[in-house]
Motif scaffolding. Structure first.
Motif, PDB file in Angstrom:
ATOM      1  N   PRO A 114       0.803  -1.232   0.000  1.00  0.00           N
ATOM      2  CA  PRO A 114       0.000   0.000   0.000  1.00  0.00           C
ATOM      3  C   PRO A 114       0.831   1.276   0.000  1.00  0.00           C
ATOM      4  O   PRO A 114       0.382   2.312  -0.503  1.00  0.00           O
ATOM      5  N   ASP A 115       2.060   1.215   0.543  1.00  0.00           N
ATOM      6  CA  ASP A 115       2.891   2.411   0.625  1.00  0.00           C
ATOM      7  C   ASP A 115       3.934   2.484  -0.498  1.00  0.00           C
ATOM      8  O   ASP A 115       4.896   3.247  -0.405  1.00  0.00           O
ATOM      9  N   ALA A 116       3.757   1.709  -1.554  1.00  0.00           N
ATOM     10  CA  ALA A 116       4.738   1.690  -2.640  1.00  0.00           C
ATOM     11  C   ALA A 116       4.819   3.050  -3.330  1.00  0.00           C
ATOM     12  O   ALA A 116       3.794   3.676  -3.614  1.00  0.00           O
ATOM     13  N   ASP A 117       6.044   3.503  -3.591  1.00  0.00           N
ATOM     14  CA  ASP A 117       6.251   4.747  -4.340  1.00  0.00           C
ATOM     15  C   ASP A 117       5.893   4.559  -5.814  1.00  0.00           C
ATOM     16  O   ASP A 117       5.435   5.497  -6.477  1.00  0.00           O
ATOM     17  N   LEU A 118       6.123   3.355  -6.311  1.00  0.00           N
ATOM     18  CA  LEU A 118       5.851   3.023  -7.716  1.00  0.00           C
ATOM     19  C   LEU A 118       4.984   1.767  -7.723  1.00  0.00           C
ATOM     20  O   LEU A 118       5.482   0.645  -7.838  1.00  0.00           O
ATOM     21  N   PRO A 119       3.671   1.917  -7.583  1.00  0.00           N
ATOM     22  CA  PRO A 119       2.810   0.738  -7.433  1.00  0.00           C
ATOM     23  C   PRO A 119       2.520   0.035  -8.759  1.00  0.00           C
ATOM     24  O   PRO A 119       2.590   0.625  -9.833  1.00  0.00           O
ATOM     25  N   TRP A 120       2.206  -1.252  -8.626  1.00  0.00           N
ATOM     26  CA  TRP A 120       1.621  -2.003  -9.741  1.00  0.00           C
ATOM     27  C   TRP A 120       0.579  -2.971  -9.179  1.00  0.00           C
ATOM     28  O   TRP A 120       0.588  -3.273  -7.981  1.00  0.00           O
ATOM     29  N   PRO A 121      -0.350  -3.451 -10.004  1.00  0.00           N
ATOM     30  CA  PRO A 121      -1.430  -4.316  -9.505  1.00  0.00           C
ATOM     31  C   PRO A 121      -0.900  -5.667  -9.035  1.00  0.00           C
ATOM     32  O   PRO A 121      -0.020  -6.263  -9.662  1.00  0.00           O
ATOM     33  N   ALA A 122      -1.444  -6.168  -7.952  1.00  0.00           N
ATOM     34  CA  ALA A 122      -1.089  -7.501  -7.454  1.00  0.00           C
ATOM     35  C   ALA A 122      -1.721  -8.562  -8.343  1.00  0.00           C
ATOM     36  O   ALA A 122      -2.934  -8.560  -8.562  1.00  0.00           O
ATOM     37  N   LEU A 123      -0.902  -9.464  -8.868  1.00  0.00           N
ATOM     38  CA  LEU A 123      -1.395 -10.503  -9.770  1.00  0.00           C
ATOM     39  C   LEU A 123      -1.222 -11.902  -9.204  1.00  0.00           C
ATOM     40  O   LEU A 123      -1.920 -12.820  -9.614  1.00  0.00           O
ATOM     41  N   GLY A 124      -0.252 -12.089  -8.312  1.00  0.00           N
ATOM     42  CA  GLY A 124      -0.087 -13.379  -7.656  1.00  0.00           C
ATOM     43  C   GLY A 124       0.563 -14.452  -8.489  1.00  0.00           C
ATOM     44  O   GLY A 124       0.436 -15.639  -8.165  1.00  0.00           O
ATOM     45  N   HIS A 125       1.259 -14.083  -9.566  1.00  0.00           N
ATOM     46  CA  HIS A 125       1.959 -15.078 -10.383  1.00  0.00           C
ATOM     47  C   HIS A 125       3.198 -14.426 -11.013  1.00  0.00           C
ATOM     48  O   HIS A 125       3.430 -13.214 -10.864  1.00  0.00           O
ATOM     49  N   LEU A 126       3.984 -15.237 -11.713  1.00  0.00           N
ATOM     50  CA  LEU A 126       5.251 -14.763 -12.265  1.00  0.00           C
ATOM     51  C   LEU A 126       5.086 -13.658 -13.302  1.00  0.00           C
ATOM     52  O   LEU A 126       6.033 -12.919 -13.580  1.00  0.00           O
ATOM     53  N   GLY A 127       3.893 -13.521 -13.843  1.00  0.00           N
ATOM     54  CA  GLY A 127       3.639 -12.450 -14.800  1.00  0.00           C
ATOM     55  C   GLY A 127       3.803 -11.063 -14.200  1.00  0.00           C
ATOM     56  O   GLY A 127       3.901 -10.070 -14.946  1.00  0.00           O
ATOM     57  N   GLU A 128       3.868 -10.964 -12.868  1.00  0.00           N
ATOM     58  CA  GLU A 128       4.106  -9.660 -12.233  1.00  0.00           C
ATOM     59  C   GLU A 128       5.443  -9.056 -12.645  1.00  0.00           C
ATOM     60  O   GLU A 128       5.667  -7.860 -12.480  1.00  0.00           O
ATOM     61  N   CYS A 129       6.310  -9.885 -13.187  1.00  0.00           N
ATOM     62  CA  CYS A 129       7.587  -9.362 -13.684  1.00  0.00           C
ATOM     63  C   CYS A 129       7.372  -8.307 -14.763  1.00  0.00           C
ATOM     64  O   CYS A 129       8.193  -7.385 -14.907  1.00  0.00           O
ATOM     65  N   LEU A 130       6.266  -8.390 -15.502  1.00  0.00           N
ATOM     66  CA  LEU A 130       6.046  -7.434 -16.602  1.00  0.00           C
ATOM     67  C   LEU A 130       5.730  -6.032 -16.098  1.00  0.00           C
ATOM     68  O   LEU A 130       6.419  -5.081 -16.486  1.00  0.00           O
ATOM     69  N   PRO A 131       4.710  -5.829 -15.248  1.00  0.00           N
ATOM     70  CA  PRO A 131       4.491  -4.473 -14.745  1.00  0.00           C
ATOM     71  C   PRO A 131       5.668  -3.963 -13.926  1.00  0.00           C
ATOM     72  O   PRO A 131       5.956  -2.755 -13.924  1.00  0.00           O
ATOM     73  N   ALA A 132       6.386  -4.855 -13.237  1.00  0.00           N
ATOM     74  CA  ALA A 132       7.581  -4.435 -12.504  1.00  0.00           C
ATOM     75  C   ALA A 132       8.631  -3.892 -13.463  1.00  0.00           C
ATOM     76  O   ALA A 132       9.277  -2.867 -13.197  1.00  0.00           O
ATOM     77  N   THR A 133       8.799  -4.566 -14.589  1.00  0.00           N
ATOM     78  CA  THR A 133       9.769  -4.133 -15.594  1.00  0.00           C
ATOM     79  C   THR A 133       9.371  -2.798 -16.199  1.00  0.00           C
ATOM     80  O   THR A 133      10.225  -1.927 -16.442  1.00  0.00           O
TER      81      THR A 133
END
Length: 336
Positions: free
Chosen positions: A286-305
């Motif tokens: 919740p306090d992330a400076d650069l947030p992305w949606p929680a997806l719960g799988h390895l595909g989270e690497c994409l919004p992180a990138t």
């Protein structure tokens, strides 16, 4: 760079639409004899996509998995004879990097089945592979690669999904373009973070699990676009000594999503606070400076990138640097 970043949801949506075909093609290639192991071959940003592929294959299948060191064959002359019966996944955005094309041929001659992942379906790498996965992202002209990187990330998840049950589903793949679009719509967070980096010339970028490839890629984008001495670390490795580089004049960018390895990255904040190191947090907290949606799988690497891409672009602009033409770099690096 900005224009090509904004094309990513469209590129990813097209790949997600092809998901049943891509996974079926991978399964068909390996149907007669399951691979003894999976090797990934790449350089630069493609190597970071390969690392995500390694995570996905190991988690899903338990098969022996490795990242190939190209110099073992090209410089030291060791033929890949031990890879008979393996699958080699070779990645090159242009499909023209000489050593990647050369090694794809060598591994095929040694008895490995080869999948080529490239933006150009008519490239030399595509021709060298038993199965070619073309990203079809369109021309990419900015030196820092963006849409081809996230395309490769999704492509290696498709390869893993074709290997065995339990991989990324088509529904999960289809949700990624929207997750990336939400990140791209929030440029203000990246601008604020860039202002906090402006007075520093070195930075640690830290992540674990699905966020580790994104940390490496984010560090590379900052290096390419700004000349900042950014270095990517696994959270576990970071604790083992490199944390010593951080302090009042050396901040850390932490990438932590909703996966099982991300709590460790959040926990490292206490050690950084003890060193009085400025911290930027990117992720699903919740306090992330650069947030992305929680997806719960390895595909989270994409919004992180994509968050890393945004930060690199914003930092370059804040410093008055043209991110499209970094000094001394070329779009295609022809390593041998």
């Amino acid at each position: 760079m900005k224009a090509e970043m904004r094309q990513q949801p469209e590129v990813l949506a097209a790949l997600a639409d092809r998901w049943p075909t891509l996974t079926a093609q991978v399964a068909a290639l390996l149907d007669s004899a399951p691979p003894l192991g999976v090797a990934f071959l790449a350089r630069g940003s493609s190597d970071h996509a390969a690392l995500l592929g390694r995570y996905a294959v190991e988690v899903q299948t338990g098969l022996p998995t490795c990242l190939v060191a190209p110099s073992v064959a090209t410089a030291y002359g060791r033929p890949p004879e031990g890879f008979r019966g393996w699958l080699l996944v070779a990645l090159s955005q242009s499909g023209r990097t000489p050593e990647i094309v050369d090694l794809a041929h060598r591994y095929a001659d040694a008895g490995a089945r080869v999948i080529g992942v490239t933006n150009d379906g008519g490239s030399a790498l595509a021709s060298a592979a038993h199965l070619s996965i073309a990203l079809e992202a369109g021309p990419e002209t900015a030196v820092p690669a963006t849409k081809t990187v996230t395309g490769q990330l999704l492509a290696v998840l498709a390869v893993a999904a074709g290997l065995a049950p339990g991989g990324l589903t088509q529904a999960q793949a289809a949700a990624l373009p929207e997750a990336v679009a939400r990140v791209l719509a929030d440029g203000e967070s990246a601008d604020r973070a860039a202002r906090r980096l402006a007075d520093h010339d070195r930075l640690a970028v830290v992540g674990r699990g699905a966020c580790y490839p994104a940390a490496l890629e984010s560090a590379l984008k900052l290096q390419e676009t700004t000349g900042l001495m950014a270095h990517g670390f696994s959270t576990a490795d970071f604790r083992h000594g490199p944390i010593a580089v951080c302090g009042p004049d050396a901040p850390a960018l932490l990438l932590a999503g909703s996966g099982p390895a991300d709590a460790d990255t959040l926990d490292v904040r206490a050690a950084l606070a003890a060193r009085r190191a400025p911290v930027l947090l990117a992720g699903t907290a919740p306090d992330a400076d650069l947030p992305w949606p929680a997806l719960g799988h390895l595909g989270e690497c994409l919004p992180a990138t994509v968050r890393g891409q945004q930060l690199a672009l914003a930092t370059a602009r804040h410093l008055g640097i043209d991110p499209d033409q970094p000094a001394g770099l070329n779009k295609v690096t022809l390593t041998n």
